[in-house]
Motif scaffolding. Structure first.
Motif, PDB file in Angstrom:
ATOM      1  N   ALA A   1       0.832  -1.200   0.000  1.00 53.85           N
ATOM      2  CA  ALA A   1       0.000   0.000   0.000  1.00 53.85           C
ATOM      3  C   ALA A   1       0.870   1.254   0.000  1.00 53.85           C
ATOM      4  CB  ALA A   1      -0.931   0.001   1.203  1.00 53.85           C
ATOM      5  N   ALA A   2       1.934   1.240   0.793  1.00 51.83           N
ATOM      6  CA  ALA A   2       2.837   2.390   0.872  1.00 51.83           C
ATOM      7  C   ALA A   2       3.483   2.678  -0.477  1.00 51.83           C
ATOM      8  CB  ALA A   2       3.902   2.137   1.930  1.00 51.83           C
ATOM      9  N   GLU A   3       3.908   1.632  -1.158  1.00 48.57           N
ATOM     10  CA  GLU A   3       4.523   1.799  -2.470  1.00 48.57           C
ATOM     11  C   GLU A   3       3.526   2.353  -3.485  1.00 48.57           C
ATOM     12  OE1 GLU A   3       7.853  -1.805  -2.123  1.00 48.57           O
ATOM     13  OE2 GLU A   3       5.934  -2.148  -3.150  1.00 48.57           O
ATOM     14  N   SER A   4       2.262   1.965  -3.338  1.00 49.38           N
ATOM     15  CA  SER A   4       1.232   2.405  -4.274  1.00 49.38           C
ATOM     16  C   SER A   4       0.891   3.885  -4.102  1.00 49.38           C
ATOM     17  CB  SER A   4      -0.035   1.562  -4.108  1.00 49.38           C
ATOM     18  OG  SER A   4      -1.044   1.969  -5.009  1.00 49.38           O
ATOM     19  N   ILE A   5       0.870   4.368  -2.853  1.00 52.54           N
ATOM     20  CA  ILE A   5       0.427   5.740  -2.593  1.00 52.54           C
ATOM     21  C   ILE A   5       1.578   6.717  -2.358  1.00 52.54           C
ATOM     22  CG2 ILE A   5      -1.696   4.829  -1.586  1.00 52.54           C
ATOM     23  CD1 ILE A   5      -0.643   5.764   1.165  1.00 52.54           C
ATOM     24  N   GLN A   6       2.804   6.290  -2.570  1.00 50.17           N
ATOM     25  CA  GLN A   6       3.971   7.118  -2.245  1.00 50.17           C
ATOM     26  C   GLN A   6       3.943   8.485  -2.933  1.00 50.17           C
ATOM     27  OE1 GLN A   6       7.789   5.324  -3.064  1.00 50.17           O
ATOM     28  NE2 GLN A   6       8.813   6.578  -1.522  1.00 50.17           N
ATOM     29  N   ASP A   7       3.401   8.546  -4.133  1.00 56.81           N
ATOM     30  CA  ASP A   7       3.362   9.816  -4.858  1.00 56.81           C
ATOM     31  C   ASP A   7       2.519  10.871  -4.147  1.00 56.81           C
ATOM     32  OD1 ASP A   7       5.045   8.963  -6.835  1.00 56.81           O
ATOM     33  OD2 ASP A   7       3.471   8.567  -8.318  1.00 56.81           O
ATOM     34  N   TYR A   8       1.645  10.455  -3.248  1.00 53.02           N
ATOM     35  CA  TYR A   8       0.823  11.405  -2.509  1.00 53.02           C
ATOM     36  C   TYR A   8       1.535  11.928  -1.258  1.00 53.02           C
ATOM     37  CZ  TYR A   8      -2.867   9.991  -5.645  1.00 53.02           C
ATOM     38  OH  TYR A   8      -3.608   9.748  -6.786  1.00 53.02           O
ATOM     39  N   PHE A   9       2.703  11.371  -0.976  1.00 54.29           N
ATOM     40  CA  PHE A   9       3.507  11.779   0.178  1.00 54.29           C
ATOM     41  C   PHE A   9       4.979  11.834  -0.240  1.00 54.29           C
ATOM     42  CE2 PHE A   9      -0.279   9.593   1.630  1.00 54.29           C
ATOM     43  CZ  PHE A   9      -0.797  10.468   2.572  1.00 54.29           C
ATOM     44  N   LYS A  10       5.262  12.658  -1.240  1.00 57.64           N
ATOM     45  CA  LYS A  10       6.585  12.680  -1.855  1.00 57.64           C
ATOM     46  C   LYS A  10       7.690  13.115  -0.903  1.00 57.64           C
ATOM     47  CE  LYS A  10       4.893  13.322  -6.572  1.00 57.64           C
ATOM     48  NZ  LYS A  10       4.866  14.194  -7.779  1.00 57.64           N
ATOM     49  N   ASP A  11       7.344  13.866   0.129  1.00 67.44           N
ATOM     50  CA  ASP A  11       8.357  14.339   1.076  1.00 67.44           C
ATOM     51  C   ASP A  11       8.501  13.426   2.292  1.00 67.44           C
ATOM     52  OD1 ASP A  11       8.842  16.566  -0.540  1.00 67.44           O
ATOM     53  OD2 ASP A  11       7.265  17.740   0.438  1.00 67.44           O
ATOM     54  N   THR A  12       7.819  12.277   2.258  1.00 69.60           N
ATOM     55  CA  THR A  12       7.848  11.354   3.397  1.00 69.60           C
ATOM     56  C   THR A  12       8.548  10.056   3.011  1.00 69.60           C
ATOM     57  OG1 THR A  12       5.724  12.260   4.150  1.00 69.60           O
ATOM     58  CG2 THR A  12       6.425  10.175   5.117  1.00 69.60           C
ATOM     59  N   GLU A  13       9.416   9.572   3.897  1.00 70.98           N
ATOM     60  CA  GLU A  13      10.131   8.325   3.633  1.00 70.98           C
ATOM     61  C   GLU A  13       9.144   7.164   3.505  1.00 70.98           C
ATOM     62  OE1 GLU A  13      13.191   7.460   6.459  1.00 70.98           O
ATOM     63  OE2 GLU A  13      13.846   9.554   6.568  1.00 70.98           O
ATOM     64  N   LEU A  14       9.450   6.254   2.599  1.00 67.39           N
ATOM     65  CA  LEU A  14       8.571   5.111   2.360  1.00 67.39           C
ATOM     66  C   LEU A  14       8.357   4.299   3.633  1.00 67.39           C
ATOM     67  CD1 LEU A  14       6.977   3.458   0.265  1.00 67.39           C
ATOM     68  CD2 LEU A  14       9.068   2.141  -0.161  1.00 67.39           C
ATOM     69  N   SER A  15       9.397   4.164   4.449  1.00 67.64           N
ATOM     70  CA  SER A  15       9.279   3.382   5.678  1.00 67.64           C
ATOM     71  C   SER A  15       8.298   4.011   6.661  1.00 67.64           C
ATOM     72  CB  SER A  15      10.650   3.238   6.352  1.00 67.64           C
ATOM     73  OG  SER A  15      11.188   4.516   6.691  1.00 67.64           O
ATOM     74  N   ILE A  16       8.226   5.342   6.658  1.00 69.68           N
ATOM     75  CA  ILE A  16       7.281   6.053   7.524  1.00 69.68           C
ATOM     76  C   ILE A  16       5.852   5.820   7.039  1.00 69.68           C
ATOM     77  CG2 ILE A  16       6.433   8.324   8.187  1.00 69.68           C
ATOM     78  CD1 ILE A  16       8.814   7.676   9.785  1.00 69.68           C
ATOM     79  N   ILE A  17       5.659   5.890   5.728  1.00 67.44           N
ATOM     80  CA  ILE A  17       4.331   5.645   5.155  1.00 67.44           C
ATOM     81  C   ILE A  17       3.885   4.224   5.497  1.00 67.44           C
ATOM     82  CG2 ILE A  17       2.953   5.565   3.038  1.00 67.44           C
ATOM     83  CD1 ILE A  17       4.989   7.493   1.792  1.00 67.44           C
ATOM     84  N   GLU A  18       4.794   3.275   5.335  1.00 65.75           N
ATOM     85  CA  GLU A  18       4.472   1.869   5.611  1.00 65.75           C
ATOM     86  C   GLU A  18       4.102   1.649   7.074  1.00 65.75           C
ATOM     87  OE1 GLU A  18       6.616  -2.539   5.657  1.00 65.75           O
ATOM     88  OE2 GLU A  18       7.588  -0.881   4.591  1.00 65.75           O
ATOM     89  N   SER A  19       4.903   2.178   7.993  1.00 64.36           N
ATOM     90  CA  SER A  19       4.628   1.974   9.424  1.00 64.36           C
ATOM     91  C   SER A  19       3.332   2.664   9.844  1.00 64.36           C
ATOM     92  CB  SER A  19       5.796   2.489  10.272  1.00 64.36           C
ATOM     93  OG  SER A  19       5.968   3.895  10.115  1.00 64.36           O
ATOM     94  N   SER A  20       3.026   3.804   9.215  1.00 66.70           N
ATOM     95  CA  SER A  20       1.785   4.514   9.522  1.00 66.70           C
ATOM     96  C   SER A  20       0.576   3.698   9.071  1.00 66.70           C
ATOM     97  CB  SER A  20       1.774   5.884   8.829  1.00 66.70           C
ATOM     98  OG  SER A  20       2.836   6.700   9.273  1.00 66.70           O
ATOM     99  N   ILE A  21       0.656   3.142   7.862  1.00 63.43           N
ATOM    100  CA  ILE A  21      -0.432   2.304   7.359  1.00 63.43           C
ATOM    101  C   ILE A  21      -0.613   1.085   8.237  1.00 63.43           C
ATOM    102  CG2 ILE A  21      -1.178   0.824   5.444  1.00 63.43           C
ATOM    103  CD1 ILE A  21       0.189   2.787   3.535  1.00 63.43           C
ATOM    104  N   GLU A  22       0.487   0.477   8.633  1.00 58.71           N
ATOM    105  CA  GLU A  22       0.424  -0.712   9.489  1.00 58.71           C
ATOM    106  C   GLU A  22      -0.230  -0.384  10.820  1.00 58.71           C
ATOM    107  OE1 GLU A  22       0.419  -4.459  10.594  1.00 58.71           O
ATOM    108  OE2 GLU A  22       1.122  -3.810   8.607  1.00 58.71           O
ATOM    109  N   ARG A  23       0.090   0.772  11.367  1.00 55.52           N
ATOM    110  CA  ARG A  23      -0.504   1.179  12.644  1.00 55.52           C
ATOM    111  C   ARG A  23      -2.016   1.340  12.501  1.00 55.52           C
ATOM    112  NH1 ARG A  23       2.967   5.088  14.144  1.00 55.52           N
ATOM    113  NH2 ARG A  23       3.973   3.825  15.737  1.00 55.52           N
ATOM    114  N   TYR A  24      -2.444   1.954  11.411  1.00 57.87           N
ATOM    115  CA  TYR A  24      -3.883   2.119  11.185  1.00 57.87           C
ATOM    116  C   TYR A  24      -4.566   0.772  10.926  1.00 57.87           C
ATOM    117  CZ  TYR A  24      -3.736   7.254  10.940  1.00 57.87           C
ATOM    118  OH  TYR A  24      -3.619   8.603  11.238  1.00 57.87           O
TER     119      TYR A  24
END
Length: 330
Positions: free
Chosen positions: A255-278
């Protein structure tokens, strides 16, 4: 010469046939989101995975930064659909709107904010907030009301036991905390995790876990728009449902890899951990149907916060028919 004209005519006819086979032009929908957050992952999946396009829709997304601004965009016809807290539809209805705003698809089913502490010794207790400065969200907004609801459950009076700041604009809350305002702050992901990574604060609690199931963020539109564009809204809802199922059946990394373009200034690992938390706290709704029980819980939270104008029946501001049709036939 005849052969030349015949060739040109054949070429024009071929273009016409190809254009006809291409189907109708995608129907445009202007969508306003209340903020940009990993909390809305299913929405970005619907965009990044082409699920709206599969339904013949061209969804134009803009971020309006705040419930009041989002609702203004919807009411002034600056947007066709809004993704915002359900409480806003209740406020509009209480003002006697002739064209009420109707919730038709639920995206999230818990609070999406986290409590971030500037200084934390590693043994957090809710009593630690007493006599401290708490940088909260906008008064009357769902984040603030759910936050106060949790504080009261923990034996803390948000009006007496903490120095509650609610005067900072929604878009500037994170920057205010980063610049030194407040001992605690209520933030969405990925901002909460970014602050943790940067050493600005540490996530010590989840308001989503503590406040329970509520229709926190929903897609809504004016009744007139729903009436005139029911087929388009059904297609929109179907795409949202497909996205919700996609998120449920795929990993946080995918999911993080798919939506990364919507959070270009955020590290992929942060996006992934945030999604996992939710995902772990079941924040993403698995289907778009907004249940009456959750609607009533929303109003209980609003009532306890002193922000509920009046009790509004579920059927008055919630349209479940479209979502139920989509989930039944999928």
């Amino acid at each position: 010469m005849k052969r030349f004209f015949f060739t040109i005519l054949s070429f024009i006819m071929m273009l016409f046939i190809l254009a006809s086979c291409g189907g109708q032009k995608p129907e445009k929908i202007r969508l306003a989101e209340v903020t940009r957050s990993v909390f809305y992952t299913p929405l970005y999946i619907a965009l990044s995975e082409g699920l709206f396009k599969e339904e013949g829709l061209d969804v134009e997304l803009k971020t309006t930064w705040g419930g009041d601004k989002t609702m203004t965009a919807l009411l002034s016809n600056g947007a066709d659909i809004a993704l915002v807290g359900s409480e806003t539809s209740i406020y509009v209805n209480a003002q006697g709107a002739s064209d009420p705003v109707i919730n038709f698809a639920q995206l999230t089913q818990t609070d999406g904010t986290f409590l971030v502490a500037r200084n934390d010794a590693g043994h957090f207790s809710w009593d630690d907030l007493k006599n401290k400065t708490f940088l909260g969200q906008r008064k009357g907004g769902m984040p603030q009301m759910a936050g106060e609801f949790v504080l009261k459950q923990k034996g803390i009076d948000p009006k007496k036991d903490v120095d509650l700041i609610q005067t900072i604009d929604f878009a500037n809350i994170a920057n205010s905390f980063a610049s030194g305002t407040g001992d605690y702050v209520q933030l969405f992901e990925p901002q909460a995790s970014i602050f943790e990574r940067e050493g600005i604060g540490r996530i010590v609690a989840s308001f989503g876990k503590e406040s329970g199931r509520i229709p926190y963020t929903t897609f809504m539109a004016k009744q007139s728009y729903l009436t005139k564009n029911e087929e388009a809204v059904e297609k929109f809802t179907r795409a949202v449902y497909k996205a919700q199922q996609w998120v449920e059946t795929h990993s946080a990394k995918e999911a993080a890899e798919s939506i990364q373009d919507y959070f270009k200034d955020t590290e992929l690992s942060i996006i992934e951990s945030s999604i996992e938390r939710y995902k772990q706290q079941r924040s993403f709704a698995l289907e778009p149907v907004l249940a009456e029980k959750e609607w009533n819980q929303l109003q209980t939270i609003m009532d306890e916060a002193g922000e509920l104008p009046k009790r509004t029946p579920h059927q008055e501001l919630v349209n479940t028919r479209i979502a139920e049709k989509v989930t039944k036939n999928h």
